[in-house]
Design a protein around this motif. Structure first.
Motif, PDB file in Angstrom:
ATOM      1  N   ASP A   5      10.003  36.480  44.369  1.00  0.00           N
ATOM      2  CA  ASP A   5      10.616  35.188  44.774  1.00  0.00           C
ATOM      3  C   ASP A   5      11.621  34.757  43.475  1.00  0.00           C
ATOM      4  O   ASP A   5      12.626  34.149  43.664  1.00  0.00           O
ATOM      5  N   ALA A   6      10.964  34.979  42.340  1.00  0.00           N
ATOM      6  CA  ALA A   6      11.536  34.470  41.119  1.00  0.00           C
ATOM      7  C   ALA A   6      12.981  35.196  40.627  1.00  0.00           C
ATOM      8  O   ALA A   6      14.006  34.330  40.252  1.00  0.00           O
ATOM      9  N   THR A   7      12.969  36.523  40.917  1.00  0.00           N
ATOM     10  CA  THR A   7      14.168  37.130  40.592  1.00  0.00           C
ATOM     11  C   THR A   7      14.770  37.702  41.591  1.00  0.00           C
ATOM     12  O   THR A   7      15.990  38.258  41.610  1.00  0.00           O
ATOM     13  N   LEU A   8      14.485  37.707  43.085  1.00  0.00           N
ATOM     14  CA  LEU A   8      15.054  38.469  44.104  1.00  0.00           C
ATOM     15  C   LEU A   8      15.369  39.764  43.870  1.00  0.00           C
ATOM     16  O   LEU A   8      15.852  40.427  44.485  1.00  0.00           O
ATOM     17  N   LYS A   9      14.355  40.724  43.046  1.00  0.00           N
ATOM     18  CA  LYS A   9      14.571  42.035  42.537  1.00  0.00           C
ATOM     19  C   LYS A   9      13.403  42.215  43.966  1.00  0.00           C
ATOM     20  O   LYS A   9      12.471  41.856  44.398  1.00  0.00           O
ATOM     21  N   ALA A  10      13.799  43.520  44.451  1.00  0.00           N
ATOM     22  CA  ALA A  10      13.074  44.170  45.603  1.00  0.00           C
ATOM     23  C   ALA A  10      12.806  45.635  45.624  1.00  0.00           C
ATOM     24  O   ALA A  10      13.531  46.283  44.690  1.00  0.00           O
ATOM     25  N   ALA A  11      11.879  46.116  46.329  1.00  0.00           N
ATOM     26  CA  ALA A  11      11.755  47.535  46.510  1.00  0.00           C
ATOM     27  C   ALA A  11      11.368  47.681  47.783  1.00  0.00           C
ATOM     28  O   ALA A  11      10.958  47.057  48.628  1.00  0.00           O
ATOM     29  N   VAL A  12      12.129  48.745  48.286  1.00  0.00           N
ATOM     30  CA  VAL A  12      11.960  49.413  49.743  1.00  0.00           C
ATOM     31  C   VAL A  12      10.836  50.142  49.826  1.00  0.00           C
ATOM     32  O   VAL A  12      10.719  51.234  48.921  1.00  0.00           O
ATOM     33  N   VAL A  13       9.844  50.050  50.489  1.00  0.00           N
ATOM     34  CA  VAL A  13       8.691  50.787  50.636  1.00  0.00           C
ATOM     35  C   VAL A  13       8.793  51.886  51.832  1.00  0.00           C
ATOM     36  O   VAL A  13       9.035  51.392  53.007  1.00  0.00           O
ATOM     37  N   ASP A  14       8.477  52.941  51.583  1.00  0.00           N
ATOM     38  CA  ASP A  14       8.398  53.975  52.748  1.00  0.00           C
ATOM     39  C   ASP A  14       9.431  53.916  53.635  1.00  0.00           C
ATOM     40  O   ASP A  14       9.591  54.106  54.794  1.00  0.00           O
ATOM     41  N   PRO A  15      10.748  54.372  53.074  1.00  0.00           N
ATOM     42  CA  PRO A  15      12.061  54.487  54.023  1.00  0.00           C
ATOM     43  C   PRO A  15      12.096  55.761  54.877  1.00  0.00           C
ATOM     44  O   PRO A  15      12.382  56.821  54.288  1.00  0.00           O
ATOM     45  N   GLY A  16      11.469  55.701  55.869  1.00  0.00           N
ATOM     46  CA  GLY A  16      11.359  56.749  56.853  1.00  0.00           C
ATOM     47  C   GLY A  16      12.623  57.238  57.231  1.00  0.00           C
ATOM     48  O   GLY A  16      13.084  58.338  57.752  1.00  0.00           O
ATOM     49  N   GLY A  17      13.795  56.522  57.625  1.00  0.00           N
ATOM     50  CA  GLY A  17      14.892  56.772  58.059  1.00  0.00           C
ATOM     51  C   GLY A  17      15.622  55.318  58.345  1.00  0.00           C
ATOM     52  O   GLY A  17      15.313  54.246  57.611  1.00  0.00           O
ATOM     53  N   ASP A  18      16.763  55.147  59.319  1.00  0.00           N
ATOM     54  CA  ASP A  18      17.605  53.903  59.579  1.00  0.00           C
ATOM     55  C   ASP A  18      17.802  53.454  58.278  1.00  0.00           C
ATOM     56  O   ASP A  18      17.738  52.105  58.244  1.00  0.00           O
ATOM     57  N   VAL A  19      18.572  54.096  57.395  1.00  0.00           N
ATOM     58  CA  VAL A  19      18.987  53.421  56.236  1.00  0.00           C
ATOM     59  C   VAL A  19      19.921  52.348  56.358  1.00  0.00           C
ATOM     60  O   VAL A  19      20.081  51.446  55.687  1.00  0.00           O
ATOM     61  N   ASP A  20      20.859  52.592  57.336  1.00  0.00           N
ATOM     62  CA  ASP A  20      22.062  51.655  57.442  1.00  0.00           C
ATOM     63  C   ASP A  20      20.976  50.275  58.042  1.00  0.00           C
ATOM     64  O   ASP A  20      21.647  49.128  57.581  1.00  0.00           O
ATOM     65  N   ARG A  21      20.147  50.445  58.710  1.00  0.00           N
ATOM     66  CA  ARG A  21      19.370  48.826  59.207  1.00  0.00           C
ATOM     67  C   ARG A  21      18.812  48.576  57.882  1.00  0.00           C
ATOM     68  O   ARG A  21      18.363  47.211  57.697  1.00  0.00           O
ATOM     69  N   ILE A  22      18.089  49.433  56.961  1.00  0.00           N
ATOM     70  CA  ILE A  22      17.606  48.852  55.699  1.00  0.00           C
ATOM     71  C   ILE A  22      18.476  48.053  54.785  1.00  0.00           C
ATOM     72  O   ILE A  22      18.289  46.919  54.443  1.00  0.00           O
ATOM     73  N   LEU A  23      19.571  48.678  54.708  1.00  0.00           N
ATOM     74  CA  LEU A  23      20.747  47.933  53.901  1.00  0.00           C
ATOM     75  C   LEU A  23      21.132  46.798  54.592  1.00  0.00           C
ATOM     76  O   LEU A  23      21.491  45.620  53.817  1.00  0.00           O
TER      77      LEU A  23
END
Length: 196
Positions: A5-23
């Motif tokens: 919350d402080a930096t708005l840095k993020a990690a995507v965990v276990d991207p199985g597919g649907d990359v456009d949806r993740i983005l």
């Protein structure tokens, strides 16, 4: 997706597919993704990793090295399970038990929890009392162990000796299905409850 919350840095965990949806989710949340975290190498958790890493120039952290055979077999997994063709990749950082990964100012402890796969890891935030458990544990169930190098006894041992000591108040995000907490599972899970 996990973020600070402080930096708005993020990690995507276990991207199985649907990359456009993740983005699209990244845009909607207004966060800046700086890494991919993997609990294990099965296609439904790692199938979108190579594409997402390439599109956002992201490093990949995890799983533990024992899952390298699953990652190398991603193209075969896609054919076997009827998924779109995916690419293999090599993580920038293989994780081991006791490692710490960071997301902005937040840190997650890494627990090696074999059984579902030999290199499966869990990410634990002591501050948030939250664990990301992949396919180790589910609400009312546990991960399957009938895939190559799965091990039922190791899975139960991982849950009882790595997860339960973290505390009954720890909530967890499983790879499939609803969230739960360790206290509830210890009371009611027919596979690893305290009464089993």
């Amino acid at each position: 997706m996990l973020w600070c919350d402080a930096t708005l840095k993020a990690a995507v965990v276990d991207p199985g597919g649907d990359v456009d949806r993740i983005l699209a989710g990244v845009t909607q949340l207004g966060v800046s993704v700086d890494k991919i975290l993997l609990t294990h190498g099965h296609i439904d958790h790692a199938g979108g990793t190579a594409e997402l890493a390439r599109r956002l120039s992201l490093p990949i952290e995890g799983p533990e090295r024992e899952d390298s055979f699953w990652i190398e077999a991603l193209p075969q997994q896609s054919k076997m399970f009827g998924f779109p063709q995916v690419e293999t990749f090599t993580p920038d950082r293989w994780l081991v038990d006791g490692d710490v990964v960071s997301i902005g100012e937040e840190s997650l402890d890494v627990l090696h929890c074999p059984g579902h796969t030999p290199g499966h890891v869990v990410f634990f935030s002591a501050a948030a009392r939250l664990a990301v458990v992949g396919d180790v544990l589910f609400a009312g169930s546990i991960g399957r162990t009938d895939f190559p190098r799965g091990n039922h006894a190791a899975l139960v041992n991982s849950i009882r000796h790595k997860l339960w000591p973290l505390g009954k108040d720890v909530s967890f995000i499983p790879g499939h299905g609803p969230m739960s907490n360790f206290g509830e599972e210890r009371e009611s899970n027919p596979y690893v409850g305290d009464f089993a």
